[in-house]
Design a protein around this motif. Structure first.
Motif, PDB file in Angstrom:
ATOM      1  N   CYS A   1      -4.849  -0.619  -7.267  1.00  0.00           N
ATOM      2  CA  CYS A   1      -3.451  -0.255  -7.540  1.00  0.00           C
ATOM      3  C   CYS A   1      -2.616  -0.577  -6.306  1.00  0.00           C
ATOM      4  O   CYS A   1      -2.909  -0.078  -5.211  1.00  0.00           O
ATOM      5  CB  CYS A   1      -3.306   1.214  -7.911  1.00  0.00           C
ATOM      6  SG  CYS A   1      -1.703   1.600  -8.665  1.00  0.00           S
ATOM      7  N   SER A   2      -1.576  -1.392  -6.480  1.00  0.00           N
ATOM      8  CA  SER A   2      -0.844  -1.937  -5.339  1.00  0.00           C
ATOM      9  C   SER A   2       0.364  -1.123  -4.907  1.00  0.00           C
ATOM     10  O   SER A   2       0.958  -1.409  -3.866  1.00  0.00           O
ATOM     11  CB  SER A   2      -0.382  -3.363  -5.667  1.00  0.00           C
ATOM     12  OG  SER A   2       0.504  -3.342  -6.787  1.00  0.00           O
ATOM     13  N   ASN A   3       0.761  -0.108  -5.703  1.00  0.00           N
ATOM     14  CA  ASN A   3       1.955   0.662  -5.323  1.00  0.00           C
ATOM     15  C   ASN A   3       1.741   2.167  -5.450  1.00  0.00           C
ATOM     16  O   ASN A   3       2.660   2.914  -5.768  1.00  0.00           O
ATOM     17  CB  ASN A   3       3.172   0.219  -6.143  1.00  0.00           C
ATOM     18  CG  ASN A   3       3.026   0.506  -7.639  1.00  0.00           C
ATOM     19  OD1 ASN A   3       1.921   0.711  -8.138  1.00  0.00           O
ATOM     20  ND2 ASN A   3       4.147   0.511  -8.345  1.00  0.00           N
ATOM     21  N   LEU A   4       0.511   2.597  -5.174  1.00  0.00           N
ATOM     22  CA  LEU A   4       0.163   4.024  -5.225  1.00  0.00           C
ATOM     23  C   LEU A   4      -0.488   4.431  -3.911  1.00  0.00           C
ATOM     24  O   LEU A   4      -1.347   3.725  -3.384  1.00  0.00           O
ATOM     25  CB  LEU A   4      -0.780   4.309  -6.391  1.00  0.00           C
ATOM     26  CG  LEU A   4      -1.319   5.738  -6.510  1.00  0.00           C
ATOM     27  CD1 LEU A   4      -0.186   6.734  -6.757  1.00  0.00           C
ATOM     28  CD2 LEU A   4      -2.359   5.830  -7.626  1.00  0.00           C
ATOM     29  N   PHE A   5      -0.068   5.594  -3.401  1.00  0.00           N
ATOM     30  CA  PHE A   5      -0.666   6.192  -2.212  1.00  0.00           C
ATOM     31  C   PHE A   5      -1.291   7.528  -2.594  1.00  0.00           C
ATOM     32  O   PHE A   5      -0.706   8.290  -3.370  1.00  0.00           O
ATOM     33  CB  PHE A   5       0.394   6.435  -1.129  1.00  0.00           C
ATOM     34  CG  PHE A   5       1.059   5.188  -0.625  1.00  0.00           C
ATOM     35  CD1 PHE A   5       0.623   4.576   0.542  1.00  0.00           C
ATOM     36  CD2 PHE A   5       2.135   4.623  -1.310  1.00  0.00           C
ATOM     37  CE1 PHE A   5       1.245   3.418   1.017  1.00  0.00           C
ATOM     38  CE2 PHE A   5       2.763   3.482  -0.841  1.00  0.00           C
ATOM     39  CZ  PHE A   5       2.316   2.879   0.320  1.00  0.00           C
TER      40      PHE A   5
ATOM     41  N   SER B   1       1.686  -1.965  -1.044  1.00  0.00           N
ATOM     42  CA  SER B   1       1.143  -1.108   0.013  1.00  0.00           C
ATOM     43  C   SER B   1       0.216  -1.848   0.961  1.00  0.00           C
ATOM     44  O   SER B   1       0.106  -1.489   2.135  1.00  0.00           O
ATOM     45  CB  SER B   1       0.401   0.078  -0.608  1.00  0.00           C
ATOM     46  OG  SER B   1      -0.672  -0.386  -1.423  1.00  0.00           O
ATOM     47  N   ARG B   2      -0.436  -2.906   0.483  1.00  0.00           N
ATOM     48  CA  ARG B   2      -1.383  -3.639   1.319  1.00  0.00           C
ATOM     49  C   ARG B   2      -0.709  -4.739   2.140  1.00  0.00           C
ATOM     50  O   ARG B   2      -1.324  -5.299   3.043  1.00  0.00           O
ATOM     51  CB  ARG B   2      -2.498  -4.212   0.450  1.00  0.00           C
ATOM     52  CG  ARG B   2      -3.460  -3.128  -0.052  1.00  0.00           C
ATOM     53  CD  ARG B   2      -4.262  -3.576  -1.259  1.00  0.00           C
ATOM     54  NE  ARG B   2      -5.191  -2.535  -1.663  1.00  0.00           N
ATOM     55  CZ  ARG B   2      -4.864  -1.464  -2.376  1.00  0.00           C
ATOM     56  NH1 ARG B   2      -3.605  -1.287  -2.763  1.00  0.00           N
ATOM     57  NH2 ARG B   2      -5.774  -0.564  -2.705  1.00  0.00           N
ATOM     58  N   SER B   3       0.532  -5.052   1.799  1.00  0.00           N
ATOM     59  CA  SER B   3       1.252  -6.103   2.531  1.00  0.00           C
ATOM     60  C   SER B   3       2.128  -5.541   3.645  1.00  0.00           C
ATOM     61  O   SER B   3       2.721  -6.302   4.404  1.00  0.00           O
ATOM     62  CB  SER B   3       2.129  -6.907   1.555  1.00  0.00           C
ATOM     63  OG  SER B   3       1.337  -7.503   0.546  1.00  0.00           O
TER      64      SER B   3
END
Length: 466
Positions: A398-402, A445-447
């Motif tokens: 998931c790219s936009n969850l913390f 989040s990873r970028s």
């Protein structure tokens, strides 16, 4: 057997647009929301209860782990700053915290104790949220997500005004149970069954008792009632004092027969920051259950309400000095140490914590461990703290969850450190700042460049070198 279902007509759901959505206004969630809003993001924060701040207030657990693992206060180093430290100072100003009390004879490798009044803390947290401009929806349930490939597109919430879809750039799961991750179908695990082996069960309920004559209790119950430590108010050290007492009822089963008949641990700690008042009692041997399941949680809440009522009555009957005592307060919600854990890019291990491991992508430093007095291998080696890596906030796929709070760290022994209140606040500040920056930069989040996040953390007084 198949479950019966009902089909409802399609309907249009109103949209609330924001930069950052935070589910769960607990210790981690409130700090995350404040951090994101102070960075300039529009933030929506939802909480199922009528009061924010979760375990810190509704659960009655006070924060006391701002320093490295060192028994001597003179040698101790404060390693936590940022919003957690600001919060404690604001509590002190409002008369709602003892302040940092040097505890030379603490059983933990923890050089300072802090105890707070949960009712005052509710007001301080509320004020900080409103000052930051966070849009807070209390008494509101988070109840699902819409997900497209590896990103969340909307979070569904429901309250007395109806059902809404919150469309955000970034999402923060501070639900404790990892509910956003669950509804998004992300990989999770659990270790609540193992908690009996490490701390007596995954649930508990904090309460308080007033009307106690502590001196009489000490004098008349010499075999079972003991003063563990006593720190009178010290204006020069800026703290209001704290006393700790232990009742070891099994030392005299005949005298404490009503207490011995209860299913509780063999001793009870009473922390007192006001005369005649034990305002932190945390020994009710909670229900062993998966509290992420609605029916289990409801049953555990009911059982624990009954249990603390019986405990208070038994203390009044058995302990001299408690004859005029009465329950003054009980936590709004069940305390849950563990339920579901979401698998993230980095899962901290106990070995890494014990060895005081540092990481290249830290969002905070932490130095307290619940198991340190009991398990030698859980003690944190010199310098007495370890790093919390940014990657521990990033769930797989998931790219936009913390993730922030007790919903991370699968290693059960390591979890007994990271689940603590101040650690959760550190994760909250890291997640909040990172989410706001991602929303503003239009990246996932990873970028997000770590050097930019680190610079922002330091700007907000987070301690990253000590």
């Amino acid at each position: 057997m198949d479950k019966k279902t009902i089909r409802i007509p399609e309907r249009e759901i109103p949209i609330i647009e924001t930069d950052v959505f935070v589910a769960g206004a607990g210790t981690a969630g409130c700090i995350a929301a404040i951090a994101a809003a102070r960075k300039g993001a529009k933030v929506v924060l939802v909480e199922k209860l009528p009061v924010p701040t979760g375990t810190f207030t509704n659960g009655g657990i006070s924060a006391f782990s701002f320093h490295n693992a060192e028994v001597d206060p003179q040698k101790a180093k404060r390693i936590v700053g940022g919003l957690p430290y600001e919060l404690i100072n604001r509590l002190i100003e409002e008369g709602g915290s003892t302040g940092f009390i040097p505890t030379e004879n603490s059983p933990y490798p923890c050089p300072y104790y802090i105890l707070s009044n949960p009712e005052v803390a509710k007001g301080v947290f509320s004020e900080m949220l409103m000052e930051a401009g966070v849009k807070v929806y209390l008494q509101t349930m988070f109840c699902g997500v819409a997900k497209n490939e590896d990103a969340i597109k909307a979070a569904f919430i429901e309250n007395k005004s109806g059902r809404f879809a919150v469309v955000a750039s970034q999402y923060i799961d501070a639900t404790g149970d990892g509910l956003i991750a669950f509804f998004a179908g992300l990989d999770q695990t659990e270790h609540w069954r193992e908690y009996d082996q490490v701390c007596g069960g995954p649930t508990g309920l904090v309460f308080a008792i007033g009307g106690i004559d502590f001196e009489k209790a000490l004098k008349e119950n010499p075999t079972g009632f003991i003063k563990r430590f006593d720190y009178p108010p010290d204006p020069l050290k800026n703290h209001s004092g704290l006393s700790s007492y232990v009742l070891a009822h099994t030392a005299d089963p005949e005298k404490f027969k009503n207490i011995c008949n209860l299913d509780i641990n063999f001793f009870t700690n009473f922390y007192s920051m006001y005369p005649g008042h034990a305002n932190f009692i945390n020994n009710s041997k909670g229900v062993k259950t998966d509290a992420s399941q609605a029916e289990n949680l409801s049953n555990a809440e009911l059982i624990m309400r009954i249990k603390i009522m019986r405990m208070a009555n038994a203390f009044r009957k058995d302990v001299t000095g408690y004859e005029n005592s009465y329950m003054t307060w009980a936590a709004t919600q069940l305390g849950i140490r563990s339920s579901k854990i979401t698998l993230c890019e980095k899962m901290l291990t106990q070995e890494e914590i014990s060895k005081a491991t540092r990481f290249e992508d830290e969002i905070g430093l932490y130095g307290f461990h619940d198991l340190a007095p009991k398990r030698e291998h859980c003690k944190i080696q010199a310098p007495g703290f370890y790093g919390l890596p940014y990657r521990m906030l990033l769930p797989l796929a998931c790219s936009n969850l913390f993730m922030a709070g007790r919903n991370v760290t699968a290693d059960i022994e390591a979890h007994m450190s990271t689940r603590n209140t101040v650690s959760c606040m550190l994760m909250g500040q890291g997640a909040g700042l990172a989410a706001a920056m991602c929303a503003q930069k239009g990246c996932d989040s990873r970028s997000l460049p770590y050097n930019e996040l680190r610079e922002e953390l330091i700007k907000h007084d987070v301690i990253l070198s000590a």
